[in-house]
Design a protein around this motif. Structure first.
Motif, PDB file in Angstrom:
ATOM      1  N   ILE A  13       0.858  -1.190   0.000  1.00  0.00           N
ATOM      2  CA  ILE A  13       0.000   0.000   0.000  1.00  0.00           C
ATOM      3  C   ILE A  13       0.891   1.235   0.000  1.00  0.00           C
ATOM      4  O   ILE A  13       1.823   1.341   0.804  1.00  0.00           O
ATOM      5  N   ASP A  14       0.642   2.146  -0.926  1.00  0.00           N
ATOM      6  CA  ASP A  14       1.346   3.435  -0.950  1.00  0.00           C
ATOM      7  C   ASP A  14       0.390   4.444  -1.575  1.00  0.00           C
ATOM      8  O   ASP A  14      -0.080   4.225  -2.698  1.00  0.00           O
ATOM      9  N   PRO A  15       0.075   5.541  -0.853  1.00  0.00           N
ATOM     10  CA  PRO A  15      -0.912   6.490  -1.389  1.00  0.00           C
ATOM     11  C   PRO A  15      -0.527   7.044  -2.758  1.00  0.00           C
ATOM     12  O   PRO A  15      -1.391   7.428  -3.544  1.00  0.00           O
ATOM     13  N   CYS A  61      11.934   9.604  -1.213  1.00  0.00           N
ATOM     14  CA  CYS A  61      13.376   9.849  -1.140  1.00  0.00           C
ATOM     15  C   CYS A  61      14.113   9.016  -2.188  1.00  0.00           C
ATOM     16  O   CYS A  61      15.088   9.448  -2.796  1.00  0.00           O
ATOM     17  N   SER A  62      13.606   7.809  -2.400  1.00  0.00           N
ATOM     18  CA  SER A  62      14.280   6.886  -3.318  1.00  0.00           C
ATOM     19  C   SER A  62      14.410   7.446  -4.732  1.00  0.00           C
ATOM     20  O   SER A  62      15.271   7.020  -5.499  1.00  0.00           O
ATOM     21  N   TRP A  63      13.539   8.372  -5.090  1.00  0.00           N
ATOM     22  CA  TRP A  63      13.554   8.973  -6.428  1.00  0.00           C
ATOM     23  C   TRP A  63      14.771   9.875  -6.618  1.00  0.00           C
ATOM     24  O   TRP A  63      15.238  10.107  -7.724  1.00  0.00           O
ATOM     25  N   ALA A  77      17.828   9.585  -5.284  1.00  0.00           N
ATOM     26  CA  ALA A  77      19.148   8.994  -5.016  1.00  0.00           C
ATOM     27  C   ALA A  77      20.044   9.008  -6.244  1.00  0.00           C
ATOM     28  O   ALA A  77      19.580   9.036  -7.387  1.00  0.00           O
ATOM     29  N   GLY A  78      21.354   8.941  -5.964  1.00  0.00           N
ATOM     30  CA  GLY A  78      22.324   8.839  -7.047  1.00  0.00           C
ATOM     31  C   GLY A  78      22.368   7.435  -7.627  1.00  0.00           C
ATOM     32  O   GLY A  78      22.698   7.247  -8.788  1.00  0.00           O
ATOM     33  N   GLY A  79      22.085   6.452  -6.799  1.00  0.00           N
ATOM     34  CA  GLY A  79      22.122   5.064  -7.272  1.00  0.00           C
ATOM     35  C   GLY A  79      23.514   4.456  -7.210  1.00  0.00           C
ATOM     36  O   GLY A  79      23.786   3.437  -7.842  1.00  0.00           O
ATOM     37  N   MET A  80      24.392   5.070  -6.402  1.00  0.00           N
ATOM     38  CA  MET A  80      25.732   4.491  -6.267  1.00  0.00           C
ATOM     39  C   MET A  80      25.656   3.211  -5.443  1.00  0.00           C
ATOM     40  O   MET A  80      24.998   3.178  -4.403  1.00  0.00           O
ATOM     41  N   LEU A  81      26.323   2.184  -5.916  1.00  0.00           N
ATOM     42  CA  LEU A  81      26.477   0.938  -5.158  1.00  0.00           C
ATOM     43  C   LEU A  81      27.969   0.868  -4.842  1.00  0.00           C
ATOM     44  O   LEU A  81      28.740   0.217  -5.544  1.00  0.00           O
ATOM     45  N   LEU A 107      17.527   3.602   6.262  1.00  0.00           N
ATOM     46  CA  LEU A 107      18.501   3.313   5.197  1.00  0.00           C
ATOM     47  C   LEU A 107      19.507   4.442   4.999  1.00  0.00           C
ATOM     48  O   LEU A 107      20.522   4.272   4.311  1.00  0.00           O
ATOM     49  N   TYR A 108      19.202   5.627   5.562  1.00  0.00           N
ATOM     50  CA  TYR A 108      20.173   6.748   5.543  1.00  0.00           C
ATOM     51  C   TYR A 108      20.642   6.987   4.094  1.00  0.00           C
ATOM     52  O   TYR A 108      19.823   7.042   3.187  1.00  0.00           O
ATOM     53  N   ARG A 109      21.950   7.094   3.872  1.00  0.00           N
ATOM     54  CA  ARG A 109      22.425   7.378   2.514  1.00  0.00           C
ATOM     55  C   ARG A 109      22.756   6.092   1.754  1.00  0.00           C
ATOM     56  O   ARG A 109      23.463   6.115   0.743  1.00  0.00           O
ATOM     57  N   GLY A 124      20.404   3.620   0.670  1.00  0.00           N
ATOM     58  CA  GLY A 124      19.147   2.975   0.314  1.00  0.00           C
ATOM     59  C   GLY A 124      19.315   1.824  -0.655  1.00  0.00           C
ATOM     60  O   GLY A 124      18.859   0.700  -0.404  1.00  0.00           O
ATOM     61  N   TYR A 125      19.963   2.076  -1.781  1.00  0.00           N
ATOM     62  CA  TYR A 125      20.106   1.046  -2.810  1.00  0.00           C
ATOM     63  C   TYR A 125      21.198   0.054  -2.430  1.00  0.00           C
ATOM     64  O   TYR A 125      21.179  -1.101  -2.842  1.00  0.00           O
ATOM     65  N   LEU A 126      22.126   0.531  -1.622  1.00  0.00           N
ATOM     66  CA  LEU A 126      23.226  -0.329  -1.187  1.00  0.00           C
ATOM     67  C   LEU A 126      22.763  -1.352  -0.158  1.00  0.00           C
ATOM     68  O   LEU A 126      23.168  -2.518  -0.195  1.00  0.00           O
TER      69      LEU A 126
HETATM   70  C1  LIG Z   1      20.115  13.308  -2.759  1.00  0.00           C
HETATM   71  C2  LIG Z   1      20.167  11.874  -2.304  1.00  0.00           C
HETATM   72  C3  LIG Z   1      21.097  11.006  -2.875  1.00  0.00           C
HETATM   73  C4  LIG Z   1      21.155   9.660  -2.468  1.00  0.00           C
HETATM   74  N1  LIG Z   1      22.035   8.823  -3.091  1.00  0.00           N
HETATM   75  C5  LIG Z   1      22.073   7.506  -2.757  1.00  0.00           C
HETATM   76  C6  LIG Z   1      22.960   6.613  -3.440  1.00  0.00           C
HETATM   77  O1  LIG Z   1      23.701   7.006  -4.351  1.00  0.00           O
HETATM   78  N2  LIG Z   1      22.973   5.295  -3.069  1.00  0.00           N
HETATM   79  C7  LIG Z   1      22.165   4.812  -2.088  1.00  0.00           C
HETATM   80  O2  LIG Z   1      22.227   3.610  -1.804  1.00  0.00           O
HETATM   81  N3  LIG Z   1      21.305   5.642  -1.424  1.00  0.00           N
HETATM   82  C8  LIG Z   1      21.242   6.969  -1.738  1.00  0.00           C
HETATM   83  N4  LIG Z   1      20.392   7.822  -1.078  1.00  0.00           N
HETATM   84  C9  LIG Z   1      19.600   7.306   0.039  1.00  0.00           C
HETATM   85  C10 LIG Z   1      18.288   6.656  -0.399  1.00  0.00           C
HETATM   86  O3  LIG Z   1      17.637   7.472  -1.335  1.00  0.00           O
HETATM   87  C11 LIG Z   1      17.399   6.430   0.838  1.00  0.00           C
HETATM   88  O4  LIG Z   1      18.095   5.676   1.798  1.00  0.00           O
HETATM   89  C12 LIG Z   1      16.150   5.641   0.451  1.00  0.00           C
HETATM   90  O5  LIG Z   1      15.496   6.266  -0.601  1.00  0.00           O
HETATM   91  C13 LIG Z   1      15.155   5.464   1.590  1.00  0.00           C
HETATM   92  O6  LIG Z   1      14.148   4.642   1.061  1.00  0.00           O
HETATM   93  P1  LIG Z   1      12.786   4.297   1.789  1.00  0.00           P
HETATM   94  O7  LIG Z   1      12.080   3.299   0.934  1.00  0.00           O
HETATM   95  O8  LIG Z   1      13.045   3.954   3.212  1.00  0.00           O
HETATM   96  O9  LIG Z   1      11.978   5.695   1.827  1.00  0.00           O
HETATM   97  P2  LIG Z   1      11.200   6.438   0.624  1.00  0.00           P
HETATM   98  O10 LIG Z   1      11.917   6.306  -0.647  1.00  0.00           O
HETATM   99  O11 LIG Z   1      10.921   7.829   1.105  1.00  0.00           O
HETATM  100  O12 LIG Z   1       9.844   5.644   0.473  1.00  0.00           O
HETATM  101  C14 LIG Z   1       8.814   5.737   1.428  1.00  0.00           C
HETATM  102  C15 LIG Z   1       7.499   5.461   0.731  1.00  0.00           C
HETATM  103  O13 LIG Z   1       6.477   5.406   1.742  1.00  0.00           O
HETATM  104  C16 LIG Z   1       5.302   5.982   1.210  1.00  0.00           C
HETATM  105  N5  LIG Z   1       4.389   6.359   2.273  1.00  0.00           N
HETATM  106  C17 LIG Z   1       4.398   7.484   3.031  1.00  0.00           C
HETATM  107  N6  LIG Z   1       3.352   7.464   3.901  1.00  0.00           N
HETATM  108  C18 LIG Z   1       2.682   6.294   3.693  1.00  0.00           C
HETATM  109  C19 LIG Z   1       1.548   5.688   4.296  1.00  0.00           C
HETATM  110  N7  LIG Z   1       0.871   6.271   5.294  1.00  0.00           N
HETATM  111  N8  LIG Z   1       1.147   4.460   3.841  1.00  0.00           N
HETATM  112  C20 LIG Z   1       1.822   3.845   2.866  1.00  0.00           C
HETATM  113  N9  LIG Z   1       2.907   4.379   2.243  1.00  0.00           N
HETATM  114  C21 LIG Z   1       3.347   5.586   2.671  1.00  0.00           C
HETATM  115  C22 LIG Z   1       5.804   7.151   0.383  1.00  0.00           C
HETATM  116  O14 LIG Z   1       4.838   7.554  -0.592  1.00  0.00           O
HETATM  117  C23 LIG Z   1       7.070   6.555  -0.253  1.00  0.00           C
HETATM  118  O15 LIG Z   1       6.789   5.991  -1.502  1.00  0.00           O
HETATM  119  C24 LIG Z   1      20.285   9.175  -1.454  1.00  0.00           C
HETATM  120  C25 LIG Z   1      19.347  10.037  -0.894  1.00  0.00           C
HETATM  121  C26 LIG Z   1      19.285  11.376  -1.305  1.00  0.00           C
HETATM  122  C27 LIG Z   1      18.240  12.298  -0.709  1.00  0.00           C
END
Ligand SMILES: Cc1cc2nc3c(=O)[nH]c(=O)nc-3n(C[C@H](O)[C@H](O)[C@H](O)COP(=O)(O)OP(=O)(O)OC[C@H]3O[C@@H](n4cnc5c(N)ncnc54)[C@H](O)[C@@H]3O)c2cc1C
Length: 325
Positions: free
Chosen positions: A30-32, A41-43, A45-49, A292-294, A296-298
Motif C-alpha cells: 500500500i502506498d498512497p 526519497c528513493s527517487w 538517489a544517485g544510485g551508487m552501489l 537506510l540513511y544514505r 538505500g540502494y546499497l
Molecule cells: C540526494 C540523495 C542522494 C542519495 N544517493 C544515494 C545513493 O547514491 N545510493 C544509495 O544507496 N542511497 C542513496 N540515497 C539514500 C536513499 O535514497 C534512501 O536511503 C532511500 O530512498 C530510503 O528509502 P525508503 O524506501 O526507506 O523511503 P522512501 O523512498 O521515502 O519511500 C517511502 C514510501 O512510503 C510511502 N508512504 C508514506 N506514507 C505512507 C503511508 N501512510 N502508507 C503507505 N505508504 C506511505 C511514500 O509515498 C514513499 O513511496 C540518497 C538520498 C538522497 C536524498
C-alpha cells in the motif's frame, strides 16, 4: 505462511516485496502515491552501489552488507553499470585524497595518465586519483520501476489505499517518524544536468572539505550531481548556496558542465537512526524496516533478505530491536 502488508513503495518496500515473492509469499503493498515517483526519497538517489567508498565514513557493517547489492539488483532485473568509482581531489585538497585512501581498501592509486586512460576527457586535470574498480551504479528510477513491473507480473500491485491484513511491514521511510521517534531526516539536495558535450562513463567523486560531490552518469548526456548532507528533515527547495556549491564542483571537475542544462533541482530527507544504520523493529503486529540513511540502494537488498528470513523462519535479524519505546 504469514500474510504481510507492506506500507511504502520506496526502495525499502519494493525490495522487501521482491524478496518475499521470491520466497513464495504473496505480500500486499500500500502506498498512497500508487507508483514510484518524486514524492519518495528513493527517487532522488544517485544510485551508487559503492560499499568500499562508503567505508570512508560508514561503519564496517555497511561494507559487509552492501557488497553483494549490485548482484542482487542485477538478479532482479535492474541494469547495473559496473565501471567502478573514480575518486579525485583538486590539487589543493590532496590531503583529503590521502585521508580517503587511508580510510578505505581495494582502491588503486592512479596518476594523471592513468586517470585519462579511464576517462579521456579528464586528461591533464588531476595529478592523482583513486580507483575502486569493483563498484557499480544504477539508475534508481529505472530500478524502482523494474521492481514494480516485475511484482505486477506476479499480480502484486501497489494499492493506493486499503486496510493492511496480516503482519504490517512499515517501510514508509521518513514518513514513519510519527511512530519512530528516534528517526531523523538527513537532507540531501541534488541536481540533474543534461550535457551532451561531457562524456564521463563512471561515477566520479570529487573530495571537497564542505561538500564532497559525486557525479553519476545516467547515459545520453544526463548526469546526476549530488549531494548535500544536512542535519534536518525539513522539506524545502534546494538553496542557492547548495546549488552553487554543487555546480561549482561539477565545473571544477569538467568545464564542459558550464554549458549544461539544469533539468532538475531536488531534495529529500534520508531516513536515519542515531547510528546511521538500518533497523528492523517489531512492535506488536508491525515490523518497521527503516533507517537506510544514505545507503538505500546499497543496503535495501540485505535488509529485505533479513525481513524475509524473519518471516520465513522466525530468525531474529542482525539489526532488530523489539518494542523500543
Ligand atoms: C540526494 C540523495 C542522494 C542519495 N544517493 C544515494 C545513493 O547514491 N545510493 C544509495 O544507496 N542511497 C542513496 N540515497 C539514500 C536513499 O535514497 C534512501 O536511503 C532511500 O530512498 C530510503 O528509502 P525508503 O524506501 O526507506 O523511503 P522512501 O523512498 O521515502 O519511500 C517511502 C514510501 O512510503 C510511502 N508512504 C508514506 N506514507 C505512507 C503511508 N501512510 N502508507 C503507505 N505508504 C506511505 C511514500 O509515498 C514513499 O513511496 C540518497 C538520498 C538522497 C536524498
Amino acid at each position: 505462511m504469514t500474510q504481510a502488508t507492506i506500507l511504502g513503495a520506496g526502495v525499502m518496500g519494493l525490495s522487501i516485496a521482491t524478496e518475499l515473492v521470491a520466497r513464495g509469499f504473496r505480500p500486499r503493498i500500500i502506498d498512497p502515491a500508487g507508483k514510484p515517483g518524486a514524492h519518495a526519497c528513493s527517487w532522488r538517489a544517485g544510485g551508487m552501489l559503492a560499499p568500499w567508498c562508503e567505508a570512508e565514513s560508514a561503519e564496517p557493517v555497511v561494507l559487509r552488507l552492501g557488497q553483494d547489492a549490485a548482484d542482487w539488483w542485477q538478479g532482479n532485473g535492474a541494469e547495473v553499470t559496473r565501471r567502478g568509482t573514480l575518486v579525485l581531489a583538486p590539487a589543493r585538497d590532496r590531503a583529503d585524497l590521502d585521508r580517503f585512501a587511508r580510510m578505505t581498501q581495494t582502491h588503486r592509486s592512479l596518476d594523471g595518465d592513468e586517470i585519462a586512460a579511464l576517462e579521456p576527457e579528464l586528461q591533464g586535470r588531476f595529478p592523482r586519483g583513486l580507483f575502486f574498480e569493483t563498484e557499480a551504479h544504477l539508475n534508481p528510477r529505472a530500478a524502482l520501476q523494474t521492481l514494480r513491473d516485475r511484482l505486477a507480473e506476479q499480480d502484486i500491485v501497489i494499492e493506493p489505499e486499503g486496510t493492511p491484513t496480516g503482519l504490517t511491514i512499515d517501510a514508509r521511510g521518513y514518513g514513519a517518524r510519527d511512530e519512530l521517534k528516534d528517526l531523523r531526516g538527513v537532507r540531501g539536495e541534488m541536481l540533474v544536468l543534461r550535457c551532451p558535450e561531457v562524456n564521463l562513463t563512471r561515477t566520479v567523486r570529487m573530495l571537497h572539505p564542505r561538500i564532497p560531490l559525486y557525479i553519476v552518469p545516467r547515459g545520453e548526456g544526463i548526469y546526476m550531481i549530488g549531494a548535500t548532507m544536512l542535519e534536518t528533515g525539513g522539506k524545502y527547495r534546494v538553496t542557492v548556496r547548495s546549488a552553487v556549491e554543487m555546480l561549482n564542483a561539477a565545473y571544477a571537475l569538467h568545464p564542459g558542465f558550464a554549458e549544461a542544462e539544469i533539468l532538475e533541482l531536488g531534495s529529500d530527507a534520508r531516513p536515519a537512526f542515531p547510528d546511521n544504520l538500518p533497523r528492523l523493529r517489531r512492535r506488536g503486529n508491525t515490523l518497521y524496516a527503516n533507517g537506510l540513511y544514505r545507503h538505500g540502494y546499497l543496503l535495501a537488498p540485505a535488509v529485505a533478505r533479513m525481513t524475509a528470513d524473519y518471516l520465513q523462519t522466525g530468525q531474529k535479524p542482525e539489526f532488530m530491536d523489539e518494542d523500543h519505546p
